[in-house]
Write an enzyme that holds these catalytic residues in place. Structure first.
Site, PDB file in Angstrom:
ATOM      1  N   HIS A  15       0.857  -1.198   0.000  1.00 24.17           N
ATOM      2  CA  HIS A  15       0.000   0.000   0.000  1.00 24.17           C
ATOM      3  C   HIS A  15       0.884   1.235   0.000  1.00 24.17           C
ATOM      4  O   HIS A  15       1.963   1.238   0.579  1.00 24.17           O
ATOM      5  CB  HIS A  15      -0.896   0.011   1.244  1.00 24.17           C
ATOM      6  CG  HIS A  15      -2.055   0.924   1.088  1.00 24.17           C
ATOM      7  ND1 HIS A  15      -1.983   2.263   1.379  1.00 24.17           N
ATOM      8  CD2 HIS A  15      -3.296   0.703   0.629  1.00 24.17           C
ATOM      9  CE1 HIS A  15      -3.150   2.825   1.129  1.00 24.17           C
ATOM     10  NE2 HIS A  15      -3.965   1.907   0.665  1.00 24.17           N
TER      11      HIS A  15
ATOM     12  N   ASP B 170      -7.950  -5.130  -0.938  1.00 21.08           N
ATOM     13  CA  ASP B 170      -8.350  -5.908  -2.130  1.00 21.08           C
ATOM     14  C   ASP B 170      -8.063  -7.388  -2.006  1.00 21.08           C
ATOM     15  O   ASP B 170      -8.468  -8.173  -2.855  1.00 21.08           O
ATOM     16  CB  ASP B 170      -7.606  -5.359  -3.357  1.00 21.08           C
ATOM     17  CG  ASP B 170      -8.045  -3.936  -3.609  1.00 21.08           C
ATOM     18  OD1 ASP B 170      -7.215  -3.025  -3.418  1.00 21.08           O
ATOM     19  OD2 ASP B 170      -9.218  -3.741  -3.932  1.00 21.08           O
TER      20      ASP B 170
HETATM   21  C1  SDX Z   1      -5.780   0.448  -3.297  1.00 22.85           C
HETATM   22  O1  SDX Z   1      -4.095   4.891  -2.006  1.00 22.85           O
HETATM   23  C2  SDX Z   1      -5.099   4.197  -1.513  1.00 22.85           C
HETATM   24  O2  SDX Z   1      -5.600   4.458  -0.455  1.00 22.85           O
HETATM   25  C3  SDX Z   1      -5.575   3.089  -2.409  1.00 22.85           C
HETATM   26  C4  SDX Z   1      -6.653   2.196  -1.794  1.00 22.85           C
HETATM   27  C5  SDX Z   1      -7.936   2.946  -1.609  1.00 22.85           C
HETATM   28  O3  SDX Z   1      -8.751   2.501  -0.783  1.00 22.85           O
HETATM   29  O4  SDX Z   1      -8.177   3.907  -2.373  1.00 22.85           O
HETATM   30  O5  SDX Z   1      -6.227   1.689  -0.537  1.00 22.85           O
HETATM   31  C6  SDX Z   1      -6.991   1.017  -2.693  1.00 22.85           C
HETATM   32  O6  SDX Z   1      -5.415   0.875  -4.371  1.00 22.85           O
HETATM   33  C7  SDX Z   1      -4.985  -0.602  -2.524  1.00 22.85           C
HETATM   34  C8  SDX Z   1      -3.731  -1.080  -3.319  1.00 22.85           C
HETATM   35  C9  SDX Z   1      -4.213  -2.124  -4.338  1.00 22.85           C
HETATM   36  N1  SDX Z   1      -3.078  -2.444  -5.260  1.00 22.85           N
HETATM   37  C10 SDX Z   1      -2.543  -3.684  -5.232  1.00 22.85           C
HETATM   38  O7  SDX Z   1      -2.808  -4.555  -4.390  1.00 22.85           O
HETATM   39  C11 SDX Z   1      -1.540  -3.925  -6.365  1.00 22.85           C
HETATM   40  C12 SDX Z   1      -0.298  -4.593  -5.764  1.00 22.85           C
HETATM   41  N2  SDX Z   1       0.343  -3.593  -4.903  1.00 22.85           N
HETATM   42  C13 SDX Z   1       1.500  -2.881  -5.472  1.00 22.85           C
HETATM   43  O8  SDX Z   1       1.274  -2.530  -6.839  1.00 22.85           O
HETATM   44  C14 SDX Z   1       1.940  -1.764  -4.555  1.00 22.85           C
HETATM   45  O9  SDX Z   1       1.958  -2.258  -3.285  1.00 22.85           O
HETATM   46  C15 SDX Z   1       1.263  -0.419  -4.513  1.00 22.85           C
HETATM   47  C16 SDX Z   1       1.119   0.174  -5.878  1.00 22.85           C
HETATM   48  C17 SDX Z   1      -0.068  -0.521  -3.865  1.00 22.85           C
HETATM   49  C18 SDX Z   1       2.169   0.471  -3.693  1.00 22.85           C
HETATM   50  O10 SDX Z   1       3.398   0.467  -4.369  1.00 22.85           O
HETATM   51  P1  SDX Z   1       4.634   1.252  -3.757  1.00 22.85           P
HETATM   52  O11 SDX Z   1       4.263   2.666  -3.521  1.00 22.85           O
HETATM   53  O12 SDX Z   1       5.850   0.962  -4.582  1.00 22.85           O
HETATM   54  O13 SDX Z   1       4.785   0.554  -2.356  1.00 22.85           O
HETATM   55  P2  SDX Z   1       6.014   0.690  -1.430  1.00 22.85           P
HETATM   56  O14 SDX Z   1       6.765   1.965  -1.687  1.00 22.85           O
HETATM   57  O15 SDX Z   1       5.541   0.408  -0.052  1.00 22.85           O
HETATM   58  O16 SDX Z   1       6.974  -0.534  -1.909  1.00 22.85           O
HETATM   59  C19 SDX Z   1       8.023  -0.890  -1.063  1.00 22.85           C
HETATM   60  C20 SDX Z   1       8.773  -1.946  -1.814  1.00 22.85           C
HETATM   61  C21 SDX Z   1       9.126  -1.543  -3.233  1.00 22.85           C
HETATM   62  O17 SDX Z   1      10.343  -2.230  -3.522  1.00 22.85           O
HETATM   63  P3  SDX Z   1      11.694  -1.311  -3.494  1.00 22.85           P
HETATM   64  O18 SDX Z   1      11.510  -0.252  -4.555  1.00 22.85           O
HETATM   65  O19 SDX Z   1      11.788  -0.757  -2.090  1.00 22.85           O
HETATM   66  O20 SDX Z   1      12.804  -2.299  -3.844  1.00 22.85           O
HETATM   67  O21 SDX Z   1       7.969  -3.136  -1.932  1.00 22.85           O
HETATM   68  C22 SDX Z   1       7.790  -3.443  -3.306  1.00 22.85           C
HETATM   69  C23 SDX Z   1       8.062  -2.174  -4.090  1.00 22.85           C
HETATM   70  O22 SDX Z   1       8.547  -2.509  -5.367  1.00 22.85           O
HETATM   71  N3  SDX Z   1       6.394  -3.840  -3.428  1.00 22.85           N
HETATM   72  C24 SDX Z   1       5.973  -5.061  -3.751  1.00 22.85           C
HETATM   73  C25 SDX Z   1       4.563  -4.997  -3.702  1.00 22.85           C
HETATM   74  N4  SDX Z   1       4.191  -3.766  -3.352  1.00 22.85           N
HETATM   75  C26 SDX Z   1       5.321  -3.056  -3.179  1.00 22.85           C
HETATM   76  N5  SDX Z   1       6.654  -6.182  -4.082  1.00 22.85           N
HETATM   77  C27 SDX Z   1       5.898  -7.274  -4.378  1.00 22.85           C
HETATM   78  N6  SDX Z   1       4.523  -7.303  -4.346  1.00 22.85           N
HETATM   79  C28 SDX Z   1       3.835  -6.173  -4.009  1.00 22.85           C
HETATM   80  N7  SDX Z   1       2.517  -6.187  -3.969  1.00 22.85           N
END
Ligand code: SDX
Length: 391
Positions: A270, A327
Site C-alpha cells: 500500500h 483488495d
Molecule cells: C488500493 O491509495 C489508496 O488508499 C488506495 C486504496 C484505496 O482505498 O483507495 O487503498 C486502494 O489501491 C490498494 C492497493 C491495491 N493495489 C494492489 O494490491 C496492487 C499490488 N500492490 C502494489 O502494486 C503496490 O503495493 C502499490 C502500488 C499498492 C504500492 O506500491 P509502492 O508505492 O511501490 O509501495 P512501497 O513503496 O511500499 O513498496 C516498497 C517496496 C518496493 O520495492 P523497493 O523499490 O523498495 O525495492 O515493496 C515493493 C516495491 O517494489 N512492493 C511489492 C509490492 N508492493 C510493493 N513487491 C511485491 N509485491 C507487491 N505487492
C-alpha cells in the site's frame, strides 16, 4: 488532535491538502471516517449511515437516517434515455468502460443540479450519484450477460436492491439472502473512502476546475480502473487462480521478490499502510463468515490464507512492510456472492462514489478554493535553436 500531519508539497500546489473526512495512520493501521474507526462502522453501521456522515460530517439521527434513506431510494431509477446507451456497447465491453461512459453522460440528463456554487444542488447531485450508480452498475452486468435490465425496487434496502438488480430475472423472483446482503453492505462500507488516494485526488483535481459532479465522478472511475489501484481485486483473484495450488506459492513469492520480474503480489502492499490495512482485517473475518454460512469451500481461499501466512513470515515482505490490503479478500467474497471478476472494480467504484463526492463537496465548500495546479521538476532539454527540415 491526532498527531503530526505531513503533506506532499506537490499537493499544496493543488490546494487540496486539507480535509476533515478521513484520517489514516499508515504505520499503526488506523482508519477513521469523521473520527469513527472503520472497524466499528463496518460492523455496527450500515452503508447509508456511513454515506450520510461522509457527506454531512456527523452520524445521522434515526430521523435523519430515515429521511436520507427515503431520498436515496427515490433517486435510484435512471432516465429511460440511459437505457439506450447500452445498445451502443459491444456485449463484451468491460463494465468499467460502460460505467465510466454512462456516469459522465448523467450530466446530459440532470440539469437541475449543475450549479456547483449552490450547496443544495451539490448535495442533490451527491444523492443522485449515490442512488444511481448501483442501478447503472447492475445494467452493465445485465448488458454483458444479455439479460433484461431490472428496475430498482423501493421496498428493498440499498444492498438488497443492488443484488436484486444484478441477479433477478423476469422468469423468477431472486431471493436476497440476508447474509449476502450484509456482506455486500459491509464491502460497500469498507471501500467508501480512503483519504487522498489516486482516484479521489483525480476527482478533486477535476472538480477544482469547476467541472460538473458527474464528469468528476467519471474521472474517478477512470483512475480507479488501474490494476495498481481499484483494479487490484480483479487482478488478485486472477493471481490466486494462476497460482492454483498451495504447492505453487513459493514460486510466485520468488517472482514477487525478483527485481527484474514485474510480477507483484496483487492485494499486497500500500502507498500509505506500512502495517495491516484495518479494512483487510474486517474483510478477512467477513470472508470466513460468508464462506462458512454459505457452506462454500473455495480452494482459492486456501491459497489466499497460505499465501498470507507465508508472506507475513517472509523476511522480504516483513522488511518492506508489505501486508494484505483491502483488495486481498474482497475478491473472494465477491466471487462467493456470484459476482464475476470483471465486476469487482465496478463494485469498488460504486462504494467509493460517496467518498469521491464527499471530497468534491468539501473542496467546493471552501471559499478560498482555487483550481489545482500540480508543479513539476523539469528534466528536459535546455533552450536550443530549431532548424526546420527542407520540404
Ligand atoms: C488500493 O491509495 C489508496 O488508499 C488506495 C486504496 C484505496 O482505498 O483507495 O487503498 C486502494 O489501491 C490498494 C492497493 C491495491 N493495489 C494492489 O494490491 C496492487 C499490488 N500492490 C502494489 O502494486 C503496490 O503495493 C502499490 C502500488 C499498492 C504500492 O506500491 P509502492 O508505492 O511501490 O509501495 P512501497 O513503496 O511500499 O513498496 C516498497 C517496496 C518496493 O520495492 P523497493 O523499490 O523498495 O525495492 O515493496 C515493493 C516495491 O517494489 N512492493 C511489492 C509490492 N508492493 C510493493 N513487491 C511485491 N509485491 C507487491 N505487492
Amino acid at each position: 488532535k491526532h498527531g503530526y500531519f505531513t503533506f506532499d508539497p506537490g499537493f499544496l500546489a493543488t490546494g487540496s491538502c486539507e480535509s476533515k473526512i478521513t484520517y489514516i495512520d499508515g504505520d499503526n493501521g488506523v482508519l477513521l471516517h469523521r473520527g469513527y474507526p472503520i472497524e466499528q462502522l463496518a460492523t455496527e453501521a450500515d452503508y447509508l449511515e456511513v454515506c450520510y456522515m461522509l457527506i454531512h460530517g456527523e452520524a445521522p439521527t434515526s430521523e435523519q437516517y430515515e429521511e436520507f434513506k427515503k431520498t436515496i431510494t427515490k433517486h435510484t431509477m435512471v432516465h429511460q434515455g440511459i437505457h439506450e446507451f447500452f445498445g451502443g456497447f459491444r456485449r463484451d465491453a468491460h463494465p468499467m468502460a460502460m460505467l465510466c461512459a454512462v456516469t459522465g453522460a448523467l450530466s446530459s440528463f440532470y440539469h437541475d443540479d449543475l450549479n456547483i456554487a449552490d450547496p443544495k444542488q451539490r448535495v442533490r447531485s451527491a444523492y443522485r450519484l449515490i442512488a444511481k450508480i448501483p442501478t447503472i452498475a447492475a445494467m452493465c452486468y445485465k448488458h454483458n450477460i444479455g439479460q433484461p435490465f431490472v428496475y430498482p425496487r423501493n421496498d428493498l434496502s440499498y444492498s438488497e436492491n443492488f443484488l436484486n438488480m444484478m441477479f433477478s430475472v423476469p422468469a423468477e423472483e431472486y431471493k436476497v439472502s440476508p447474509i449476502i446482503a450484509k456482506a455486500m453492505d459491509r464491502i460497500f462500507t469498507l471501500h467508501a473512502d480512503h483519504e487522498q488516494n489516486a482516484s479521489t485526488s483525480t476527482v478533486r483535481l477535476a472538480g477544482s476546475s469547476g467541472a460538473n459532479p458527474y464528469a468528476c465522478i467519471a474521472a474517478g472511475v477512470a483512475s480507479l480502473w488501474g490494476p495498481a489501484h481499484g483494479g487490484a481485486n480483479e487482478a488478485c483473484l486472477k493471481m490466486l487462480a494462476e497460482i492454483g495450488s498451495v504447492e505453487r506459492i513459493p514460486e510466485f513469492i520468488d517472482k514477487a521478490k525478483d527485481k527484474n520480474d514485474p510480477f507483484r503480489l496483487m492485494g499486497f502492499g500500500h502507498r500509505v499502510y506500512k502495517n495491516f490495512d484495518p479494512r483487510a482485517k474486517v474483510m478477512r473475518e467477513t470472508c470466513h463468515e460468508v464462506l462458512s454460512e454459505l457452506n462454500i469451500k473455495d480452494p482459492l481461499l486456501d491459497v489466499a490464507m497460505e499465501l498470507e501466512r507465508i508472506a507475513l513470515e517472509d523476511p522480504y515482505f516483513v522488511e518492506k512492510k508489505l501486508y494484505p490490503n483491502v483488495d486481498f479478500y474482497s475478491g473472494i467474497i465477491l466471487k462467493a456472492i456470484g459476482i464475476p471478476t470483471n465486476m469487482f472494480t465496478v463494485i469498488f467504484a460504486l462504494s467509493r462514489t460517496v467518498g469521491w463526492i464527499s471530497h468534491w463537496h468539501e473542496m467546493l465548500s471552501e471559499p478560498s478554493q482555487k483550481i489545482g495546479r500540480p508543479r513539476q521538476l523539469y528534466t528536459g532539454e535546455a533552450k536550443r535553436e530549431f532548424s526546420p527540415i527542407k520540404k
